[in-house]
Scaffold this active site. Structure first.
Site, PDB file in Angstrom:
ATOM      1  N   GLU A  29       1.146   1.392 -11.019  1.00  0.00           N
ATOM      2  CA  GLU A  29       0.383   0.933  -9.666  1.00  0.00           C
ATOM      3  C   GLU A  29      -0.908   1.870  -9.476  1.00  0.00           C
ATOM      4  OE1 GLU A  29       3.165   0.868  -6.528  1.00  0.00           O
ATOM      5  OE2 GLU A  29       1.747  -0.275  -5.153  1.00  0.00           O
ATOM      6  N   ARG A  46      10.828   2.137 -11.106  1.00  0.00           N
ATOM      7  CA  ARG A  46       9.551   2.591 -10.331  1.00  0.00           C
ATOM      8  C   ARG A  46       9.654   3.980  -9.730  1.00  0.00           C
ATOM      9  NH1 ARG A  46       5.168   0.519  -8.518  1.00  0.00           N
ATOM     10  NH2 ARG A  46       5.671   0.124  -6.150  1.00  0.00           N
ATOM     11  N   TRP A  87      12.233  -3.572   6.235  1.00  0.00           N
ATOM     12  CA  TRP A  87      10.603  -3.671   6.384  1.00  0.00           C
ATOM     13  C   TRP A  87       9.936  -3.952   4.826  1.00  0.00           C
ATOM     14  CZ3 TRP A  87       6.648  -0.015   4.705  1.00  0.00           C
ATOM     15  CH2 TRP A  87       5.246  -0.616   4.952  1.00  0.00           C
ATOM     16  N   ARG A 100      -1.275  -7.723  -8.322  1.00  0.00           N
ATOM     17  CA  ARG A 100      -0.047  -8.009  -7.237  1.00  0.00           C
ATOM     18  C   ARG A 100      -0.612  -8.950  -6.011  1.00  0.00           C
ATOM     19  NH1 ARG A 100       2.922  -4.007  -3.084  1.00  0.00           N
ATOM     20  NH2 ARG A 100       1.308  -4.735  -1.521  1.00  0.00           N
ATOM     21  N   TYR A 108       4.948  -7.352   5.412  1.00  0.00           N
ATOM     22  CA  TYR A 108       4.703  -6.268   4.598  1.00  0.00           C
ATOM     23  C   TYR A 108       3.616  -6.781   3.637  1.00  0.00           C
ATOM     24  CZ  TYR A 108       3.919  -3.773   0.521  1.00  0.00           C
ATOM     25  OH  TYR A 108       3.362  -3.062  -0.349  1.00  0.00           O
ATOM     26  N   GLU A 110      11.082   2.336  -6.198  1.00  0.00           N
ATOM     27  CA  GLU A 110      10.108   3.312  -5.519  1.00  0.00           C
ATOM     28  C   GLU A 110      10.833   4.193  -4.508  1.00  0.00           C
ATOM     29  OE1 GLU A 110       7.253   0.388  -4.036  1.00  0.00           O
ATOM     30  OE2 GLU A 110       7.665   1.002  -1.879  1.00  0.00           O
ATOM     31  N   ASP A 123       5.718  -8.353  -4.701  1.00  0.00           N
ATOM     32  CA  ASP A 123       6.787  -7.352  -4.035  1.00  0.00           C
ATOM     33  C   ASP A 123       7.600  -7.870  -2.991  1.00  0.00           C
ATOM     34  OD1 ASP A 123       6.176  -3.647  -2.880  1.00  0.00           O
ATOM     35  OD2 ASP A 123       8.122  -4.835  -2.940  1.00  0.00           O
ATOM     36  N   HIS A 149       9.730  -6.474  -1.341  1.00  0.00           N
ATOM     37  CA  HIS A 149      10.090  -5.098  -0.358  1.00  0.00           C
ATOM     38  C   HIS A 149      11.249  -5.010   0.194  1.00  0.00           C
ATOM     39  CE1 HIS A 149       7.852  -1.953   1.992  1.00  0.00           C
ATOM     40  NE2 HIS A 149       7.178  -1.847   1.001  1.00  0.00           N
ATOM     41  N   GLU A 202       9.302  -7.347  -7.547  1.00  0.00           N
ATOM     42  CA  GLU A 202       9.681  -6.134  -6.956  1.00  0.00           C
ATOM     43  C   GLU A 202      10.629  -5.898  -5.960  1.00  0.00           C
ATOM     44  OE1 GLU A 202       6.184  -3.650  -6.524  1.00  0.00           O
ATOM     45  OE2 GLU A 202       7.215  -2.143  -5.450  1.00  0.00           O
TER      46      GLU A 202
END
Ligand code: CS2
Ligand code: MG
Length: 401
Positions: free
Chosen positions: A338, A282, A401, A149, A161, A261, A209, A211, A235
């Site tokens: 991950e 995820r 975030w 990643r 992030y 996630e 990601d 995020h 992601e």
């Protein structure tokens, strides 16, 4: 004569970062553990377990995993949500640990046996500048990772992030504040991956990601702009409380998408899966109700060509990694795991038999999960309140975030 649960202990510790672990003991002398860690809200789950769940467990038959799951889910009346489902997950995983130990086999055997010998994993790399990010990427490639990643600082932004910030202002123990400018990020991201491909070539899987920071059309723009760089996945491109927004993103880009996630139930991803709006799910064992519920998510995903890509950041306990690897050894539609290295002190508290080698993860062969917690060591690392960052746009708007 059926076994009985005799004790259930909530162990909160902080060996480098906070973890919440549930340990269940039975009359037959067996014990099992489950992870209940929700980063930044650990004590909410600890209290939910201690005050509301543990009293309902004592005296129950530990073999009746499904009945206990249904009791804790339906019996709470207030269903779903990250705190409830992490608490249920901890009980569920501890009971699967016990059942596999009682059967004298590693958990993956109890789930259905091995579908594979090892699991592809990906590691995190980052850098405050493009050069630093590329140097970290090259180091990970040299270390033998097959999937990496990449997160890079965005010129003009101070704290985002996924990029380790050199200094953080003292917030008096309250959340640090990141800054964000989507336009700057959308202009810069393609440059990062153009350079990344030059550095490591075509064969290393690259992941990124976003995020949760983009609006749906911005997510479509990013996915499209990254297509030349053949990402393994992009992601969390956009928050998906409304799963249907991914229809727009999917119409405009073939970059593979991974989401989930922050999900804690099958209903959070039902549309994403059944409309094939994602390529990887995820949602992971600690946050989505344990093995019993995540197995349902994975089976639904398998019907629609969606593979697993479980969350595995360092704020998820080694207990979750152990459960994820047994699950990943069995699940037919495995995608990738991950893998973040846990803080060194966590090895004083948790002892496990899973392993990493040549870019792959290997589940253990011990009966159960193959991980134990040293309660005396855990007591040496007391809980320390800690928060995740919050994020603001440059005009001060509170953002994702
Ligand atoms: C991230 C996580 O690993 C990831 O993909 O999204 O680092 C996430 O920020 C943390 O797990 C939140 O606690
Ligand atoms: Mg993520």
């Amino acid at each position: 004569m059926a076994d009985r649960i005799t004790a259930a202990k909530v162990i909160v510790c902080s060996p480098g970062r906070n973890f919440v672990t549930l340990k269940i003991e039975t009359a037959s002398g067996l014990s099992g553990i489950g992870d209940a860690t929700v980063n930044g809200r650990e004590m909410a789950v600890a209290a939910y377990l201690q005050e509301h769940v543990v009293p309902c467990l004592i005296g129950r038959d530990p073999a009746r995993i499904e009945d206990v799951w249904q009791y804790l889910y339906r019996g709470a009346y207030w269903r779903r949500g990250p705190i409830t489902m992490a608490a249920i997950a901890a009980v569920d995983v501890a009971l699967w640990d016990i059942k596999a130990k009682a059967a004298g086999m590693p958990l993956y055997q109890l789930l259905g046996g091995a579908s594979r010998s090892h699991m592809l994993c990906y590691t995190h790399t980052d850098g405050a500048t493009l050069d630093e990010a590329m140097a970290a990427l090259e180091r990970a490639a040299e270390a033998g990772y097959h999937a990496i990643r990449v997160q890079a600082g965005v010129p003009g932004l101070k704290r985002i992030y996924g990029v380790h910030a050199a200094d953080a202002p003292d917030m008096g123990g309250l959340p640090n504040e990141g800054d964000w400018d989507t336009a700057k990020y959308l202009r810069f991201a393609p440059k990062v991956f153009e350079e990344a491909r030059k550095r490591v070539g075509a064969d290393i899987h690259l992941l990124h990601d976003a995020h949760h920071r983009l609006l749906p059309n911005e997510a479509a723009q990013l996915g499209k702009s990254l297509e030349p760089y053949d990402l393994f996945w992009l992601e969390d491109v956009t928050p998906v409380e409304n799963q249907e927004v991914l229809r727009h993103v999917r119409r405009h880009t073939t970059t593979p998408l991974a989401i989930g996630e922050v999900f804690n139930s099958i209903w959070d991803c039902q549309t994403l899966i059944t409309e094939q709006l994602i390529d990887y799910i995820r949602a992971t064992i600690v946050h989505a109700g344990g093995i019993t519920h995540v197995r349902r998510i994975a089976d639904l995903a398998g019907l629609y060509g969606v593979r697993t890509g479980f969350h595995g950041a360092a704020d998820l306990s080694p207990v979750t990694m152990a459960a994820a690897l047994h699950f990943g050894r069995w699940v037919p539609n495995f995608g990738i795991q991950e893998y973040s290295i846990h803080p060194k002190d966590s090895q004083q508290v948790f002892q496990w038999d899973w392993s990493f080698r040549d870019g792959y993860l290997f589940s253990g062969e011990s009966p159960g999960l193959g991980i134990t917690i040293d309660e005396a060591a855990a007591a040496r690392f007391p809980y320390q309140r800690a928060y995740l960052d919050v994020n603001r746009l440059t005009d001060g708007t509170l953002w994702n975030w």
